[in-house]
Design an enzyme around this catalytic site. Structure first.
Site, PDB file in Angstrom:
ATOM      1  N   GLU A 127       0.861  -1.193   0.000  1.00 26.46           N
ATOM      2  CA  GLU A 127       0.000   0.000   0.000  1.00 26.46           C
ATOM      3  C   GLU A 127       0.893   1.237   0.000  1.00 26.46           C
ATOM      4  O   GLU A 127       2.083   1.152   0.323  1.00 26.46           O
ATOM      5  CB  GLU A 127      -0.875   0.010   1.249  1.00 26.46           C
ATOM      6  CG  GLU A 127      -1.798  -1.195   1.322  1.00 26.46           C
ATOM      7  CD  GLU A 127      -2.761  -1.145   2.502  1.00 26.46           C
ATOM      8  OE1 GLU A 127      -2.685  -0.174   3.302  1.00 26.46           O
ATOM      9  OE2 GLU A 127      -3.576  -2.075   2.609  1.00 26.46           O
ATOM     10  N   ILE A 157       1.035  -2.614  -8.229  1.00 20.99           N
ATOM     11  CA  ILE A 157       0.493  -3.942  -8.487  1.00 20.99           C
ATOM     12  C   ILE A 157       0.834  -4.379  -9.913  1.00 20.99           C
ATOM     13  O   ILE A 157       0.177  -3.981 -10.886  1.00 20.99           O
ATOM     14  CB  ILE A 157      -1.040  -3.978  -8.244  1.00 20.99           C
ATOM     15  CG1 ILE A 157      -1.361  -3.467  -6.824  1.00 20.99           C
ATOM     16  CG2 ILE A 157      -1.577  -5.403  -8.442  1.00 20.99           C
ATOM     17  CD1 ILE A 157      -0.630  -4.195  -5.695  1.00 20.99           C
ATOM     18  N   GLY A 339      32.013   0.045 -22.253  1.00 16.19           N
ATOM     19  CA  GLY A 339      32.489   1.438 -22.244  1.00 16.19           C
ATOM     20  C   GLY A 339      31.363   2.389 -22.618  1.00 16.19           C
ATOM     21  O   GLY A 339      30.202   2.176 -22.249  1.00 16.19           O
ATOM     22  N   GLU A 363       8.954  -7.826  -4.080  1.00 14.87           N
ATOM     23  CA  GLU A 363       8.809  -9.099  -3.352  1.00 14.87           C
ATOM     24  C   GLU A 363       9.763  -9.188  -2.154  1.00 14.87           C
ATOM     25  O   GLU A 363      10.293 -10.242  -1.823  1.00 14.87           O
ATOM     26  CB  GLU A 363       8.921 -10.295  -4.303  1.00 14.87           C
ATOM     27  CG  GLU A 363       7.794 -10.258  -5.323  1.00 14.87           C
ATOM     28  CD  GLU A 363       7.492 -11.554  -6.012  1.00 14.87           C
ATOM     29  OE1 GLU A 363       7.677 -12.605  -5.401  1.00 14.87           O
ATOM     30  OE2 GLU A 363       7.060 -11.498  -7.175  1.00 14.87           O
TER      31      GLU A 363
HETATM   32  N1  CAA Z   1       5.366 -18.843   5.879  1.00 18.92           N
HETATM   33  C1  CAA Z   1       4.338 -19.023   6.742  1.00 18.92           C
HETATM   34  N2  CAA Z   1       4.170 -18.254   7.860  1.00 18.92           N
HETATM   35  C2  CAA Z   1       5.082 -17.297   8.072  1.00 18.92           C
HETATM   36  C3  CAA Z   1       6.165 -17.058   7.213  1.00 18.92           C
HETATM   37  C4  CAA Z   1       6.294 -17.890   6.094  1.00 18.92           C
HETATM   38  N3  CAA Z   1       7.311 -17.737   5.240  1.00 18.92           N
HETATM   39  N4  CAA Z   1       6.908 -16.034   7.684  1.00 18.92           N
HETATM   40  C5  CAA Z   1       6.302 -15.634   8.818  1.00 18.92           C
HETATM   41  N5  CAA Z   1       5.202 -16.404   9.048  1.00 18.92           N
HETATM   42  C6  CAA Z   1       4.294 -16.304  10.185  1.00 18.92           C
HETATM   43  C7  CAA Z   1       5.059 -16.474  11.489  1.00 18.92           C
HETATM   44  O1  CAA Z   1       5.133 -17.838  11.865  1.00 18.92           O
HETATM   45  C8  CAA Z   1       4.204 -15.667  12.450  1.00 18.92           C
HETATM   46  O2  CAA Z   1       3.091 -16.463  12.838  1.00 18.92           O
HETATM   47  P1  CAA Z   1       2.551 -16.493  14.379  1.00 18.92           P
HETATM   48  O3  CAA Z   1       2.088 -15.101  14.672  1.00 18.92           O
HETATM   49  O4  CAA Z   1       1.465 -17.500  14.376  1.00 18.92           O
HETATM   50  O5  CAA Z   1       3.736 -16.876  15.209  1.00 18.92           O
HETATM   51  C9  CAA Z   1       3.671 -14.543  11.580  1.00 18.92           C
HETATM   52  O6  CAA Z   1       3.753 -14.993  10.233  1.00 18.92           O
HETATM   53  C10 CAA Z   1       4.470 -13.269  11.733  1.00 18.92           C
HETATM   54  O7  CAA Z   1       5.810 -13.564  11.448  1.00 18.92           O
HETATM   55  P2  CAA Z   1       6.994 -12.602  11.864  1.00 18.92           P
HETATM   56  O8  CAA Z   1       6.835 -12.252  13.324  1.00 18.92           O
HETATM   57  O9  CAA Z   1       8.271 -13.199  11.401  1.00 18.92           O
HETATM   58  O10 CAA Z   1       6.671 -11.310  11.024  1.00 18.92           O
HETATM   59  P3  CAA Z   1       7.370  -9.927  11.101  1.00 18.92           P
HETATM   60  O11 CAA Z   1       6.274  -8.943  11.103  1.00 18.92           O
HETATM   61  O12 CAA Z   1       8.416  -9.849  12.153  1.00 18.92           O
HETATM   62  O13 CAA Z   1       8.250  -9.861   9.762  1.00 18.92           O
HETATM   63  C11 CAA Z   1       8.563  -9.522   7.425  1.00 18.92           C
HETATM   64  C12 CAA Z   1       7.740 -10.089   8.579  1.00 18.92           C
HETATM   65  C13 CAA Z   1       9.619 -10.547   7.043  1.00 18.92           C
HETATM   66  C14 CAA Z   1       9.249  -8.204   7.694  1.00 18.92           C
HETATM   67  C15 CAA Z   1       7.450  -9.378   6.404  1.00 18.92           C
HETATM   68  O14 CAA Z   1       6.584  -8.321   6.772  1.00 18.92           O
HETATM   69  C16 CAA Z   1       7.906  -9.212   4.987  1.00 18.92           C
HETATM   70  O15 CAA Z   1       8.313 -10.173   4.339  1.00 18.92           O
HETATM   71  N6  CAA Z   1       7.819  -7.975   4.489  1.00 18.92           N
HETATM   72  C17 CAA Z   1       8.086  -7.700   3.092  1.00 18.92           C
HETATM   73  C18 CAA Z   1       6.813  -7.685   2.314  1.00 18.92           C
HETATM   74  C19 CAA Z   1       7.078  -7.928   0.868  1.00 18.92           C
HETATM   75  O16 CAA Z   1       7.855  -8.783   0.470  1.00 18.92           O
HETATM   76  N7  CAA Z   1       6.363  -7.193   0.035  1.00 18.92           N
HETATM   77  C20 CAA Z   1       6.458  -7.373  -1.360  1.00 18.92           C
HETATM   78  C21 CAA Z   1       5.148  -7.085  -2.011  1.00 18.92           C
HETATM   79  S1  CAA Z   1       4.744  -8.132  -3.323  1.00 18.92           S
HETATM   80  C22 CAA Z   1       5.398  -7.474  -4.730  1.00 18.92           C
HETATM   81  O17 CAA Z   1       6.391  -6.841  -4.718  1.00 18.92           O
HETATM   82  C23 CAA Z   1       4.636  -7.846  -5.940  1.00 18.92           C
HETATM   83  C24 CAA Z   1       5.092  -7.386  -7.265  1.00 18.92           C
HETATM   84  O18 CAA Z   1       4.575  -6.441  -7.828  1.00 18.92           O
HETATM   85  C25 CAA Z   1       6.044  -8.217  -8.043  1.00 18.92           C
END
Ligand code: CAA
Length: 380
Positions: A127, A157, A339, A363
């Site tokens: 967002e 998106i 170059g 991603e």
């Molecule tokens: N698979 C399944 N569950 C998962 C997981 C995974 N890979 N990673 C985390 N979880 C679960 C955890 O087990 C946890 O569950 P519980 O609450 O039940 O324990 C929950 O999710 C929260 O996990 P974290 O505490 O690790 O989460 P966090 O908030 O500390 O960190 C982060 C998460 C890694 C920072 C995450 O927010 C992230 O990956 N952010 C980046 C977002 C992103 O990649 N955006 C890209 C957008 S898509 C795009 O770009 C599309 C395009 O146009 C090409």
């Protein structure tokens, strides 16, 4: 340990390479220069089965493994990174979660026509004020009887301007962080959905992305994907697969820049000899080749683990982190080999340089990949 692809994987690689060389590569420069969405190539990818590669055939997919998918994506991205990411989003970010988390009805409605490429999907997590910190999303889906009423917006998106459906992430409960997020399948012809003009970008200029607005969009609760409150996990698990795709895209970009550098270094002369005879150039080519191979092995490992059904969050993050930063380094060096000509739009390497940059951002930025890798390491 056997690093050789199977017969089937090699066949997929060959068919992707043939398509990429014959049909995609000749279009890449123009698509980039004019920022054209490659509608005809998307159609051809549908015909050739590249839009739902790892989805089983009973759902109109190719029934292939993640390694084959990575091999194909490398080939297509080497020809045109824009076409590569369009393919990647439909496969990894749309079809994969619908297959993994969808009900039978959802698969019939929202997977079968997308895996065949008849329709196109996209993924709505980011967002305007919520990117890396995905759990802070503000889009809200309020329950009203057997419907959700959705308000909010999603930006950057990819495929957004042309997609028929979005895997949308929205809060269904406030105040409980990521546990309040839910994935919902929202057809993009629903009343209340509007799309902005496509974004003007530094690279991957043929892969159109846009902001999508949701204003009182009513969607039946049967469109909830993976259960209410599980949206964050659906998003993270999906990105574990998606990051393999982006890593393969980065690898393709790097390989293209490298191959063009090798060819050019044999033709271009300086100080009376082809520049390939200068050690200064040889060392660059050696580093490029080594980094490309290292990235490929990380990608194959992550894809192999995905195929085995083993959690591969850290391995995907490593593959994406290394491959994306490597692609930028390799494309940077390719311009150096060329170059002044490398800086000119006459040659492709400046396009590879611009296209590589986004792979370090979407991603999950490189910083987010490091967070995922470190969290895994510290878990012990
Ligand atoms: N698979 C399944 N569950 C998962 C997981 C995974 N890979 N990673 C985390 N979880 C679960 C955890 O087990 C946890 O569950 P519980 O609450 O039940 O324990 C929950 O999710 C929260 O996990 P974290 O505490 O690790 O989460 P966090 O908030 O500390 O960190 C982060 C998460 C890694 C920072 C995450 O927010 C992230 O990956 N952010 C980046 C977002 C992103 O990649 N955006 C890209 C957008 S898509 C795009 O770009 C599309 C395009 O146009 C090409």
């Amino acid at each position: 340990m056997d690093f050789s692809p199977t017969e089937e994987q090699l066949m997929v690689q060959k068919s992707a390479r043939d398509f990429a060389l014959r049909e995609v590569a000749p279009r890449a420069k123009e698509l980039d220069k004019k920022g054209i969405w490659p509608a005809d190539l998307v159609q051809r990818m549908a015909e050739l089965g590249f839009l739902g590669m790892a989805i089983p055939s009973e759902h109109n997919g190719g029934g292939l493994d993640a390694v084959s998918y990575a091999l194909a994506l490398e080939e297509i991205s080497a020809a045109c990174a824009s076409t590569g990411v369009i393919m990647s989003v439909n496969n990894s970010l749309y079809c994969d979660p619908v297959y993994k988390f969808g009900t039978d009805w959802q698969k019939k409605e929202f997977l079968d026509p997308y895996a065949s490429g008849e329709k196109l999907g996209c993924f709505g997590l980011t967002e305007p004020m919520s990117g890396s910190d995905a759990a802070t999303m503000a889009t809200f889906a309020e329950r009203d009887g057997d419907h959700y009423v959705i308000n909010g917006s999603k930006n950057w998106i990819t495929n957004g301007p042309f997609a028929n459906c979005i895997v949308l992430f929205a809060m269904t409960t406030k105040g409980i962080g990521h546990k309040g997020a839910t994935a919902i399948l929202v057809p993009l012809d629903a009343q209340g959905v509007t799309r902005n003009h496509h974004d003007d970008k530094l690279g991957i200029r043929g892969a159109h992305s846009c902001t999508i607005f949701f204003e009182n969009v009513r969607v039946p609760v049967t469109h909830c994907l993976g259960g209410e409150g599980n949206g964050f996990k659906v998003a993270m698990a999906t990105l574990d697969g998606g990051r393999i795709g982006i890593a393969a895209q980065a690898l393709g970009i790097a390989r293209a820049a490298f191959e063009k550098s090798v060819a050019y270094s044999k033709e271009r002369k300086s100080f009376g000899v082809p520049i390939a005879q200068h050690q200064a150039i040889q060392f660059k080519l050696a580093d490029m080749a080594t980094e490309i191979d290292a990235a490929r092995l990380l990608i194959w490992r992550a894809a192999y683990l995905k195929d085995k059904g083993v959690r591969h969050s850290a391995e995907s993050a490593m593959a994406k982190l290394f491959a994306s930063e490597m692609a930028s380094r390799v494309a940077h060096q390719a311009i150096q080999v060329f170059g002044g000509y490398g800086y000119s739009t006459e040659f492709d390497v400046e396009r590879h340089y611009r296209d590589a940059r986004i792979t370090e951002i979407y991603e999950g930025t490189s910083e987010i990949q490091r967070i995922v890798i470190a969290a895994n390491a510290l878990k012990g």
